[in-house]
Design an enzyme around this catalytic site. Structure first.
Site, PDB file in Angstrom:
ATOM      1  N   GLU A  92       0.829  -1.205   0.000  1.00 30.58           N
ATOM      2  CA  GLU A  92       0.000   0.000   0.000  1.00 30.58           C
ATOM      3  C   GLU A  92       0.862   1.253   0.000  1.00 30.58           C
ATOM      4  O   GLU A  92       1.940   1.268   0.581  1.00 30.58           O
ATOM      5  CB  GLU A  92      -0.869   0.029   1.264  1.00 30.58           C
ATOM      6  CG  GLU A  92      -1.843  -1.114   1.347  1.00 30.58           C
ATOM      7  CD  GLU A  92      -2.640  -1.085   2.650  1.00 30.58           C
ATOM      8  OE1 GLU A  92      -2.727  -0.016   3.283  1.00 30.58           O
ATOM      9  OE2 GLU A  92      -3.173  -2.142   3.015  1.00 30.58           O
ATOM     10  N   CYS A 105       3.405   8.426   0.913  1.00 30.84           N
ATOM     11  CA  CYS A 105       3.821   7.527   1.983  1.00 30.84           C
ATOM     12  C   CYS A 105       4.100   6.165   1.355  1.00 30.84           C
ATOM     13  O   CYS A 105       3.211   5.569   0.746  1.00 30.84           O
ATOM     14  CB  CYS A 105       2.701   7.427   3.022  1.00 30.84           C
ATOM     15  SG  CYS A 105       3.032   6.226   4.318  1.00 30.84           S
ATOM     16  N   CYS A 112       5.227  -7.022   7.837  1.00 32.32           N
ATOM     17  CA  CYS A 112       6.189  -6.502   8.805  1.00 32.32           C
ATOM     18  C   CYS A 112       6.362  -7.553   9.887  1.00 32.32           C
ATOM     19  O   CYS A 112       5.446  -8.322  10.169  1.00 32.32           O
ATOM     20  CB  CYS A 112       5.651  -5.207   9.426  1.00 32.32           C
ATOM     21  SG  CYS A 112       6.776  -4.401  10.592  1.00 32.32           S
ATOM     22  N   CYS A 116       3.831  -4.878  16.354  1.00 34.37           N
ATOM     23  CA  CYS A 116       3.110  -3.886  17.170  1.00 34.37           C
ATOM     24  C   CYS A 116       1.633  -4.298  17.264  1.00 34.37           C
ATOM     25  O   CYS A 116       0.998  -4.606  16.264  1.00 34.37           O
ATOM     26  CB  CYS A 116       3.239  -2.494  16.556  1.00 34.37           C
ATOM     27  SG  CYS A 116       4.949  -1.911  16.468  1.00 34.37           S
ATOM     28  N   CYS A 119      -1.241  -2.491  15.121  1.00 32.32           N
ATOM     29  CA  CYS A 119      -0.948  -2.201  13.717  1.00 32.32           C
ATOM     30  C   CYS A 119      -1.413  -3.334  12.809  1.00 32.32           C
ATOM     31  O   CYS A 119      -1.134  -4.510  13.063  1.00 32.32           O
ATOM     32  CB  CYS A 119       0.543  -1.976  13.548  1.00 32.32           C
ATOM     33  SG  CYS A 119       1.030  -1.661  11.843  1.00 32.32           S
ATOM     34  N   GLY A 159       5.826  -2.039   6.838  1.00 31.65           N
ATOM     35  CA  GLY A 159       7.189  -2.531   6.985  1.00 31.65           C
ATOM     36  C   GLY A 159       8.057  -1.657   7.868  1.00 31.65           C
ATOM     37  O   GLY A 159       7.694  -0.525   8.201  1.00 31.65           O
ATOM     38  N   GLU A 160       9.199  -2.205   8.247  1.00 32.51           N
ATOM     39  CA  GLU A 160      10.155  -1.484   9.081  1.00 32.51           C
ATOM     40  C   GLU A 160      11.389  -1.182   8.218  1.00 32.51           C
ATOM     41  O   GLU A 160      12.118  -2.092   7.851  1.00 32.51           O
ATOM     42  CB  GLU A 160      10.521  -2.359  10.297  1.00 32.51           C
ATOM     43  CG  GLU A 160      11.715  -1.900  11.104  1.00 32.51           C
ATOM     44  CD  GLU A 160      11.658  -0.446  11.554  1.00 32.51           C
ATOM     45  OE1 GLU A 160      10.608   0.021  12.016  1.00 32.51           O
ATOM     46  OE2 GLU A 160      12.699   0.243  11.427  1.00 32.51           O
ATOM     47  N   SER A 191      10.512   6.576   9.241  1.00 33.58           N
ATOM     48  CA  SER A 191       9.953   6.212  10.537  1.00 33.58           C
ATOM     49  C   SER A 191      10.384   4.811  10.942  1.00 33.58           C
ATOM     50  O   SER A 191      10.286   3.872  10.157  1.00 33.58           O
ATOM     51  CB  SER A 191       8.421   6.285  10.454  1.00 33.58           C
ATOM     52  OG  SER A 191       7.849   6.044  11.712  1.00 33.58           O
ATOM     53  N   SER A 214       8.768   5.797  16.316  1.00 35.38           N
ATOM     54  CA  SER A 214       7.454   5.406  16.816  1.00 35.38           C
ATOM     55  C   SER A 214       7.623   4.948  18.247  1.00 35.38           C
ATOM     56  O   SER A 214       8.058   3.841  18.517  1.00 35.38           O
ATOM     57  CB  SER A 214       6.883   4.271  15.954  1.00 35.38           C
ATOM     58  OG  SER A 214       6.730   4.730  14.638  1.00 35.38           O
ATOM     59  N   HIS A 216       5.279   5.627  21.251  1.00 35.82           N
ATOM     60  CA  HIS A 216       3.992   5.124  21.758  1.00 35.82           C
ATOM     61  C   HIS A 216       3.941   4.826  23.251  1.00 35.82           C
ATOM     62  O   HIS A 216       2.848   4.549  23.766  1.00 35.82           O
ATOM     63  CB  HIS A 216       3.515   3.908  20.963  1.00 35.82           C
ATOM     64  CG  HIS A 216       3.461   4.126  19.467  1.00 35.82           C
ATOM     65  ND1 HIS A 216       2.954   5.275  18.905  1.00 35.82           N
ATOM     66  CD2 HIS A 216       3.866   3.357  18.421  1.00 35.82           C
ATOM     67  CE1 HIS A 216       3.029   5.199  17.587  1.00 35.82           C
ATOM     68  NE2 HIS A 216       3.586   4.050  17.269  1.00 35.82           N
ATOM     69  N   ASN A 290      -5.854   4.842  14.987  1.00 33.74           N
ATOM     70  CA  ASN A 290      -6.768   4.357  13.961  1.00 33.74           C
ATOM     71  C   ASN A 290      -7.345   3.040  14.425  1.00 33.74           C
ATOM     72  O   ASN A 290      -6.598   2.148  14.804  1.00 33.74           O
ATOM     73  CB  ASN A 290      -6.013   4.128  12.657  1.00 33.74           C
ATOM     74  CG  ASN A 290      -6.082   5.330  11.753  1.00 33.74           C
ATOM     75  OD1 ASN A 290      -7.158   5.837  11.451  1.00 33.74           O
ATOM     76  ND2 ASN A 290      -4.929   5.794  11.332  1.00 33.74           N
ATOM     77  N   CYS A 331      -2.161   2.336   7.152  1.00 32.98           N
ATOM     78  CA  CYS A 331      -1.504   1.331   6.333  1.00 32.98           C
ATOM     79  C   CYS A 331      -1.728  -0.087   6.820  1.00 32.98           C
ATOM     80  O   CYS A 331      -1.787  -0.366   7.989  1.00 32.98           O
ATOM     81  CB  CYS A 331      -0.034   1.636   6.248  1.00 32.98           C
ATOM     82  SG  CYS A 331       0.227   2.961   5.099  1.00 32.98           S
TER      83      CYS A 331
HETATM   84  N1  SAH Z   1       7.796   0.439  10.987  1.00 27.78           N
HETATM   85  C1  SAH Z   1       7.860   1.864  10.990  1.00 27.78           C
HETATM   86  C2  SAH Z   1       7.051   2.533   9.896  1.00 27.78           C
HETATM   87  C3  SAH Z   1       5.672   2.006   9.589  1.00 27.78           C
HETATM   88  S1  SAH Z   1       4.352   2.311  10.719  1.00 27.78           S
HETATM   89  C4  SAH Z   1       7.464   2.407  12.340  1.00 27.78           C
HETATM   90  O1  SAH Z   1       7.053   1.638  13.183  1.00 27.78           O
HETATM   91  O2  SAH Z   1       7.622   3.595  12.565  1.00 27.78           O
HETATM   92  C5  SAH Z   1       3.949   4.012  10.549  1.00 27.78           C
HETATM   93  C6  SAH Z   1       3.385   4.627  11.798  1.00 27.78           C
HETATM   94  O3  SAH Z   1       1.996   4.269  11.989  1.00 27.78           O
HETATM   95  C7  SAH Z   1       4.097   4.197  13.063  1.00 27.78           C
HETATM   96  O4  SAH Z   1       4.285   5.295  13.907  1.00 27.78           O
HETATM   97  C8  SAH Z   1       3.114   3.218  13.660  1.00 27.78           C
HETATM   98  O5  SAH Z   1       3.342   3.008  15.016  1.00 27.78           O
HETATM   99  C9  SAH Z   1       1.803   3.896  13.332  1.00 27.78           C
HETATM  100  N2  SAH Z   1       0.611   3.064  13.443  1.00 27.78           N
HETATM  101  C10 SAH Z   1       0.464   1.760  13.161  1.00 27.78           C
HETATM  102  N3  SAH Z   1      -0.790   1.345  13.405  1.00 27.78           N
HETATM  103  C11 SAH Z   1      -1.470   2.420  13.854  1.00 27.78           C
HETATM  104  C12 SAH Z   1      -2.821   2.645  14.283  1.00 27.78           C
HETATM  105  N4  SAH Z   1      -3.731   1.666  14.311  1.00 27.78           N
HETATM  106  N5  SAH Z   1      -3.160   3.891  14.666  1.00 27.78           N
HETATM  107  C13 SAH Z   1      -2.253   4.902  14.639  1.00 27.78           C
HETATM  108  N6  SAH Z   1      -0.982   4.761  14.248  1.00 27.78           N
HETATM  109  C14 SAH Z   1      -0.581   3.526  13.881  1.00 27.78           C
END
Ligand code: SAH
Length: 345
Positions: A92, A105, A112, A116, A119, A159-160, A191, A214, A216, A290, A331
């Protein structure tokens, strides 16, 4: 095996062209077709002799993204793309409109493996990393489709990036190449979920891009609960790495913080977060969580209070504007639907 030409830099392309018995300047022409014009086939390289175009076709492949599905937000012009790769995998990407221009983006992996808990991208693990060409072609395909000038890129899709460091770096080199899209490194954000060796490698390179971490959660216990990566790279060590990153590069770090109801949204956590950032010009980006269907977590209602609390400690905090809320723009959700065949549209 045909070579992945879109991942090659100019020196590599020059060597390959010479090997084919061609003059070196042909490499520059090919590079420009690929990265400036963004063509999808060798036939479009009209200033090359036909024999050379055929030879390129026999020896190289231009990895592209085919548009499998496209959703346009009625609210704000955000466009979400589901792309199909040459091996049938889905990724995506999102096109977003900001005051300063168009931003894309991009995804760096199919799936991934960071796990998390909130996610959607990570729920079935990682299938494979993307080649530099496949990260690039997301931008090129969107440019072609939407007919816009893309001035900003965020590596925040599926992905990371630091689990695919070399290809991510090659992508950065190619998208900023002055003979290609010539994007400013300052217009790129990357990120990470906190892969410390990646942060250290990036610090050594001293690039002018913006590093987003990220986070959190500011404490180990909470962070381990929602981000398994914290067990490998603890948040204490992560903050140390971030401070070192700032000292080395002079670049302000952006901390991503998705607000989850009753998990990471207390005043105590805001206080701790401010303390940990103290000493560098960090910026906290608060993200309204989200909703992911399969997830147990719910969005916090304390976003504004948390922001105020951070600001009372002198930490700048913004609330991320949520784009494309009507089109599943967070995503991973679109790909999951496609994989499950839940998508009837
Ligand atoms: N792997 C990398 C980049 C991809 S995720 C990273 O972790 O940063 C992009 C961002 O979206 C990250 O900050 C991730 O924590 C956040 N993210 C993932 N799922 C989410 C959700 N349900 N609501 C809000 N942010 C979310």
């Amino acid at each position: 095996m045909k070579r992945d030409i879109l991942s090659m830099d100019l020196p590599e392309l020059t060597a390959a062209v010479k090997e084919m018995g061609q003059p070196a300047y042909r490499a520059g022409q090919i590079f420009s077709w690929l990265h400036k014009s963004g063509v999808a086939s060798f036939d479009e390289m009209t200033n090359l002799p036909k024999t050379l175009r055929e030879a390129l076709h026999d020896n190289f492949v231009i990895f592209g993204c085919a548009i499998e599905k496209k959703l346009i937000s009625e609210y704000d012009e955000t466009v979400k793309y589901l792309f199909r790769l040459h091996d049938g995998e889905f990724i995506e990407s999102v096109l977003m409109k900001y005051r300063y221009g168009w931003s894309v983006c991009v995804s760096s992996q199919v799936g991934c493996r960071m796990g998390c808990k909130f996610c959607a991208s990570t729920m079935n693990g990682v299938v494979r990393s993307l080649a530099a060409s496949e990260i690039l072609s997301q931008v090129y395909a969107i440019r072609r489709d939407a007919r816009v000038r893309v001035s900003h890129v965020v590596m925040m899709g599926m992905g990371e990036p630091f689990d695919n460091f070399d290809n991510a770096l090659r992508f950065l080199e190619l998208i900023t190449d002055e003979n290609g899209q010539n994007l400013s490194m300052r217009h790129i954000s990357l990120s990470t979920c906190g892969v410390i060796p990646g942060i250290e490698r990036l610090a050594d390179l001293g690039l002018q891009l913006t590093l987003s971490v990220s986070l959190h959660a500011p404490d180990s216990e909470t962070r381990s609960r929602i981000m398994p990566v914290n067990k490998a790279y603890d948040v204490e060590l992560l903050f140390d790495a971030c401070h070192r990153y700032f000292q080395k590069t002079g670049r302000r770090i952006s901390f991503e913080y998705a607000m989850i109801d009753g998990v990471n949204d207390s005043d105590g956590q805001a206080d701790l977060l401010a303390r940990k950032i103290h000493g560098m010009p960090g910026h906290v980006n608060l993200i309204p969580l989200n909703n992911v269907v399969e997830s147990e977590f719910k969005p916090s209602r304390r976003v504004a209070a948390f922001q105020k609390r951070l600001e009372s400690h002198g930490i700048t905090a913004t609330v991320r504007r949520s784009l494309g809320g009507d089109i599943d723009a967070s995503c991973g959700q679109l790909r999951r639907k496609a994989m499950e065949g839940r998508d009837e549209a």
